[in-house]
Design a protein around this motif. Structure first.
Motif, PDB file in Angstrom:
ATOM      1  N   THR A 166       0.800  -1.225   0.000  1.00 54.90           N
ATOM      2  CA  THR A 166       0.000   0.000   0.000  1.00 54.90           C
ATOM      3  C   THR A 166       0.837   1.283   0.000  1.00 54.90           C
ATOM      4  O   THR A 166       0.350   2.341  -0.381  1.00 54.90           O
ATOM      5  CB  THR A 166      -1.003   0.006   1.169  1.00 54.90           C
ATOM      6  N   ALA A 167       2.104   1.182   0.401  1.00 56.16           N
ATOM      7  CA  ALA A 167       2.964   2.383   0.362  1.00 56.16           C
ATOM      8  C   ALA A 167       3.060   2.940  -1.059  1.00 56.16           C
ATOM      9  O   ALA A 167       3.268   4.148  -1.249  1.00 56.16           O
ATOM     10  CB  ALA A 167       4.354   2.049   0.896  1.00 56.16           C
ATOM     11  N   LEU A 168       2.893   2.081  -2.057  1.00 59.30           N
ATOM     12  CA  LEU A 168       2.979   2.546  -3.450  1.00 59.30           C
ATOM     13  C   LEU A 168       1.889   3.566  -3.780  1.00 59.30           C
ATOM     14  O   LEU A 168       2.025   4.337  -4.727  1.00 59.30           O
ATOM     15  CB  LEU A 168       2.886   1.355  -4.419  1.00 59.30           C
ATOM     16  N   LEU A 169       0.822   3.574  -2.994  1.00 58.28           N
ATOM     17  CA  LEU A 169      -0.280   4.493  -3.291  1.00 58.28           C
ATOM     18  C   LEU A 169       0.059   5.944  -2.947  1.00 58.28           C
ATOM     19  O   LEU A 169      -0.671   6.859  -3.322  1.00 58.28           O
ATOM     20  CB  LEU A 169      -1.546   4.083  -2.522  1.00 58.28           C
ATOM     21  N   ARG A 170       1.163   6.141  -2.201  1.00 55.46           N
ATOM     22  CA  ARG A 170       1.461   7.517  -1.741  1.00 55.46           C
ATOM     23  C   ARG A 170       1.670   8.491  -2.879  1.00 55.46           C
ATOM     24  O   ARG A 170       1.445   9.684  -2.717  1.00 55.46           O
ATOM     25  CB  ARG A 170       2.668   7.513  -0.793  1.00 55.46           C
ATOM     26  N   THR A 171       2.104   7.996  -4.033  1.00 52.15           N
ATOM     27  CA  THR A 171       2.343   8.917  -5.157  1.00 52.15           C
ATOM     28  C   THR A 171       1.171   8.954  -6.137  1.00 52.15           C
ATOM     29  O   THR A 171       1.217   9.647  -7.148  1.00 52.15           O
ATOM     30  CB  THR A 171       3.620   8.505  -5.931  1.00 52.15           C
ATOM     31  N   LEU A 172       0.115   8.197  -5.839  1.00 50.37           N
ATOM     32  CA  LEU A 172      -1.019   8.138  -6.777  1.00 50.37           C
ATOM     33  C   LEU A 172      -1.795   9.459  -6.763  1.00 50.37           C
ATOM     34  O   LEU A 172      -2.168   9.955  -5.703  1.00 50.37           O
ATOM     35  CB  LEU A 172      -1.945   6.984  -6.353  1.00 50.37           C
ATOM     36  N   PRO A 173      -2.043  10.061  -7.941  1.00 49.52           N
ATOM     37  CA  PRO A 173      -2.809  11.316  -7.968  1.00 49.52           C
ATOM     38  C   PRO A 173      -4.221  11.128  -7.382  1.00 49.52           C
ATOM     39  O   PRO A 173      -4.814  10.060  -7.559  1.00 49.52           O
ATOM     40  CB  PRO A 173      -2.893  11.660  -9.459  1.00 49.52           C
ATOM     41  N   PRO A 174      -4.742  12.170  -6.699  1.00 52.33           N
ATOM     42  CA  PRO A 174      -6.060  12.054  -6.051  1.00 52.33           C
ATOM     43  C   PRO A 174      -7.176  11.613  -6.999  1.00 52.33           C
ATOM     44  O   PRO A 174      -8.060  10.853  -6.615  1.00 52.33           O
ATOM     45  CB  PRO A 174      -6.325  13.473  -5.546  1.00 52.33           C
ATOM     46  N   ARG A 175      -7.136  12.076  -8.240  1.00 53.40           N
ATOM     47  CA  ARG A 175      -8.202  11.704  -9.170  1.00 53.40           C
ATOM     48  C   ARG A 175      -8.190  10.183  -9.430  1.00 53.40           C
ATOM     49  O   ARG A 175      -9.236   9.557  -9.595  1.00 53.40           O
ATOM     50  CB  ARG A 175      -8.014  12.483 -10.481  1.00 53.40           C
ATOM     51  N   GLU A 176      -6.987   9.609  -9.451  1.00 54.43           N
ATOM     52  CA  GLU A 176      -6.863   8.163  -9.656  1.00 54.43           C
ATOM     53  C   GLU A 176      -7.303   7.399  -8.406  1.00 54.43           C
ATOM     54  O   GLU A 176      -7.879   6.320  -8.504  1.00 54.43           O
ATOM     55  CB  GLU A 176      -5.410   7.783 -10.000  1.00 54.43           C
ATOM     56  N   PHE A 177      -7.018   7.973  -7.253  1.00 51.85           N
ATOM     57  CA  PHE A 177      -7.468   7.336  -6.012  1.00 51.85           C
ATOM     58  C   PHE A 177      -8.994   7.290  -6.000  1.00 51.85           C
ATOM     59  O   PHE A 177      -9.604   6.251  -5.715  1.00 51.85           O
ATOM     60  CB  PHE A 177      -6.941   8.103  -4.783  1.00 51.85           C
ATOM     61  N   ALA A 178      -9.609   8.417  -6.370  1.00 45.48           N
ATOM     62  CA  ALA A 178     -11.076   8.474  -6.409  1.00 45.48           C
ATOM     63  C   ALA A 178     -11.618   7.417  -7.374  1.00 45.48           C
ATOM     64  O   ALA A 178     -12.588   6.713  -7.062  1.00 45.48           O
ATOM     65  CB  ALA A 178     -11.533   9.875  -6.817  1.00 45.48           C
ATOM     66  N   ALA A 179     -10.972   7.287  -8.530  1.00 41.46           N
ATOM     67  CA  ALA A 179     -11.442   6.312  -9.519  1.00 41.46           C
ATOM     68  C   ALA A 179     -11.430   4.895  -8.930  1.00 41.46           C
ATOM     69  O   ALA A 179     -12.366   4.117  -9.146  1.00 41.46           O
ATOM     70  CB  ALA A 179     -10.581   6.384 -10.781  1.00 41.46           C
ATOM     71  N   GLY A 180     -10.413   4.586  -8.170  1.00 42.86           N
ATOM     72  CA  GLY A 180     -10.358   3.274  -7.514  1.00 42.86           C
ATOM     73  C   GLY A 180     -11.481   3.109  -6.503  1.00 42.86           C
ATOM     74  O   GLY A 180     -12.025   2.018  -6.313  1.00 42.86           O
ATOM     75  N   MET A 181     -11.844   4.222  -5.848  1.00 36.01           N
ATOM     76  CA  MET A 181     -12.924   4.163  -4.855  1.00 36.01           C
ATOM     77  C   MET A 181     -14.257   3.757  -5.492  1.00 36.01           C
ATOM     78  O   MET A 181     -15.114   3.196  -4.827  1.00 36.01           O
ATOM     79  CB  MET A 181     -13.069   5.502  -4.127  1.00 36.01           C
ATOM     80  N   ALA A 182     -14.418   4.045  -6.791  1.00 35.99           N
ATOM     81  CA  ALA A 182     -15.660   3.628  -7.455  1.00 35.99           C
ATOM     82  C   ALA A 182     -15.800   2.109  -7.389  1.00 35.99           C
ATOM     83  O   ALA A 182     -16.892   1.579  -7.134  1.00 35.99           O
ATOM     84  CB  ALA A 182     -15.680   4.100  -8.911  1.00 35.99           C
ATOM     85  N   GLU A 183     -14.680   1.398  -7.582  1.00 33.24           N
ATOM     86  CA  GLU A 183     -14.746  -0.071  -7.524  1.00 33.24           C
ATOM     87  C   GLU A 183     -14.956  -0.533  -6.073  1.00 33.24           C
ATOM     88  O   GLU A 183     -15.657  -1.513  -5.831  1.00 33.24           O
ATOM     89  CB  GLU A 183     -13.470  -0.708  -8.097  1.00 33.24           C
ATOM     90  N   VAL A 184     -14.359   0.187  -5.125  1.00 27.35           N
ATOM     91  CA  VAL A 184     -14.554  -0.179  -3.715  1.00 27.35           C
ATOM     92  C   VAL A 184     -16.037  -0.034  -3.344  1.00 27.35           C
ATOM     93  O   VAL A 184     -16.637  -0.937  -2.741  1.00 27.35           O
ATOM     94  CB  VAL A 184     -13.675   0.695  -2.794  1.00 27.35           C
ATOM     95  N   ILE A 185     -16.613   1.101  -3.739  1.00 26.48           N
ATOM     96  CA  ILE A 185     -18.033   1.334  -3.449  1.00 26.48           C
ATOM     97  C   ILE A 185     -18.881   0.259  -4.141  1.00 26.48           C
ATOM     98  O   ILE A 185     -19.851  -0.252  -3.582  1.00 26.48           O
ATOM     99  CB  ILE A 185     -18.436   2.768  -3.877  1.00 26.48           C
ATOM    100  N   LYS A 186     -18.462  -0.121  -5.352  1.00 31.46           N
ATOM    101  CA  LYS A 186     -19.149  -1.194  -6.081  1.00 31.46           C
ATOM    102  C   LYS A 186     -19.216  -2.479  -5.243  1.00 31.46           C
ATOM    103  O   LYS A 186     -20.274  -3.110  -5.158  1.00 31.46           O
ATOM    104  CB  LYS A 186     -18.409  -1.461  -7.402  1.00 31.46           C
TER     105      LYS A 186
END
Ligand SMILES: NC(=O)c1ccc[n+]([C@@H]2O[C@H](COP(=O)([O-])OP(=O)(O)OC[C@H]3O[C@@H](n4cnc5c(N)ncnc54)[C@H](O)[C@@H]3O)[C@@H](O)[C@H]2O)c1
Ligand SMILES: [Zn+2]
Length: 362
Positions: A166-186
């Motif tokens: 999960t440390a790799l996520l530290r550099t992920l742009p916020p818009r990409e993090f949000a996009a991943g959240m769509a699958e989590v919410i799914k």
């Protein structure tokens, strides 16, 4: 603390390892493979290569790494050809191993190259986006896009292992993090009402203490679904449930042009449309639809089209999507929040109404 989840698929079984920083674990794997006299190469994209240079170097050592252009465009026939040329230039034989280090694009592209190079070599996934950690790195679907549609060319090819660091996520742009959240919410909407309620109460962010647990919970859900229906052949339910929001979402991506919406953004709009459809079918209430909208919005996701797209174009795109069965559209609908089902008999006007409600025009 690293922990492990096994995906049970007979001889194709593999472990998903979870931890804050699994660089050393990947490095030990690479050393072991080298010790067996096997050639190891890595595939990543230009952004990951730039932002995670040290981690990649630490994982791969001096092994050849190819960094393709970042973004969905790499998942094309041309991009695929370039990966095969890379494998050929490295003279990878059938015992060769590919590490796919990146988001869903790299996992799908690298996985498909691994599935087809010399009729199939082993590969490992090191997902670097939230979307890839909760979804694309698990389950063995690999593939590329062609003009006619997304993921129309591909193969089932399970990885030999997945490292979720999960440390790799530290550099992920916020818009990409949000996009991943769509699958989590799914995942919450299709099978885990408690997860949905948690996200509704406390939206997740990159820094949330709950993040690692939520990622693991999504992987468990996906693993269980894939174990029961590895090749998506179940007549009803099964792996197709993971497509909640995706029949609409894929159509949006296709008609708007790949790249206009991130996959997860299109899925968020698709989840909204699927919620409306479920409500029109009498399964859920308007208040439930509002809960879905509010939770998506609380995670910085779009719930409506930014510009109207034509309904007839969207409908055609849906019919081209491989999820259709003998010309009939199949939808995943919610029976209630936290429970989904596949439906083959959805009236066309309800589909149109659902699209209209998220901003589609004539
Ligand atoms: N195989 C499956 O089961 C499955 C499931 C869901 C989605 N997918 C596919 O996954 C793809 C979308 O994946 P994605 O959303 O991960 O997109 P992506 O791979 O394009 O990554 C998104 C962006 O983030 C950048 N990036 C990645 N990791 C980073 C990091 N740690 N730091 C900084 N930047 C980083 C990338 O360079 C890219 O620009 C789509 O092609 C979709 O079809 C496949
Ligand atoms: Zn998806």
């Amino acid at each position: 603390m690293a922990d492990t989840l096994t995906v049970n698929l007979g001889e194709r079984s593999y472990d998903i390892r979870f931890g804050d920083n699994l660089v050393d674990d990947v490095r030990s794997l690479v050393s072991r493979l080298e010790g067996e006299g096997r050639k190891v190469v890595a595939l990543t994209d230009a952004n990951v290569f730039r932002t995670q240079r040290d981690a990649i170097r630490a994982m791969c050592g001096g092994n050849p790494t190819s960094a393709v252009e970042a973004g969905e465009n790499a998942k094309s026939l041309i991009g695929y050809g370039a990966v095969l040329d890379f494998l050929a230039s490295q003279k990878l034989d059938r015992r060769g191993v590919l590490l796919a280090i990146g988001g869903g694009v790299i996992g799908d592209l690298g996985g498909f190259a691994a599935a087809t190079w010399l009729r199939g070599i082993e590969f490992y996934q090191v997902p670097t986006t939230l979307l890839a950690m909760v979804d694309s790195s698990v389950g063995g679907k690999t593939g590329i896009n062609i003009t006619a549609g997304k993921n129309l060319v591909g193969a089932f090819h399970q990885p030999r292992g997945v490292f979720i660091s999960t440390a790799l996520l530290r550099t992920l742009p916020p818009r990409e993090f949000a996009a991943g959240m769509a699958e989590v919410i799914k995942y919450g909407l299709l099978g885990d009402a408690e997860l949905f309620a948690q996200l509704e109460r406390t939206p997740l962010s990159t820094g949330s203490a709950e993040l690692a647990g939520v990622i693991r919970r999504c992987c468990v859900a996906k693993a269980r679904i894939v174990e029961a229906d590895e090749r998506e052949t179940a007549a009803t339910g099964g792996r197709a449930l993971l497509n909640l929001g995706h029949t609409f979402g894929h159509a949006v991506e296709n008609v708007a042009g790949y790249g206009s919406y991130l996959h997860g953004e299109a899925v968020a709009i698709g989840l909204h449309a699927a919620a409306i459809l479920s409500q029109r079918l009498g399964n859920i209430s308007e208040a439930d639809v509002l809960r879905v909208v509010n939770t998506l919005e609380a995670h910085a996701l779009p719930v409506r089209l930014r510009q109207p797209l034509s309904f007839s174009d969207l409908r055609e795109a849906m019919l081209r999507d491989k999820k259709t069965r003998s010309g009939a559209l199949r939808f995943v609908v919610m029976q209630k929040i936290g429970q989904a089902a596949t439906r083959g008999d959805v009236p066309a006007e309800l589909v149109e109404q659902s699209f209209a409600a998220v901003g589609a025009g004539r």
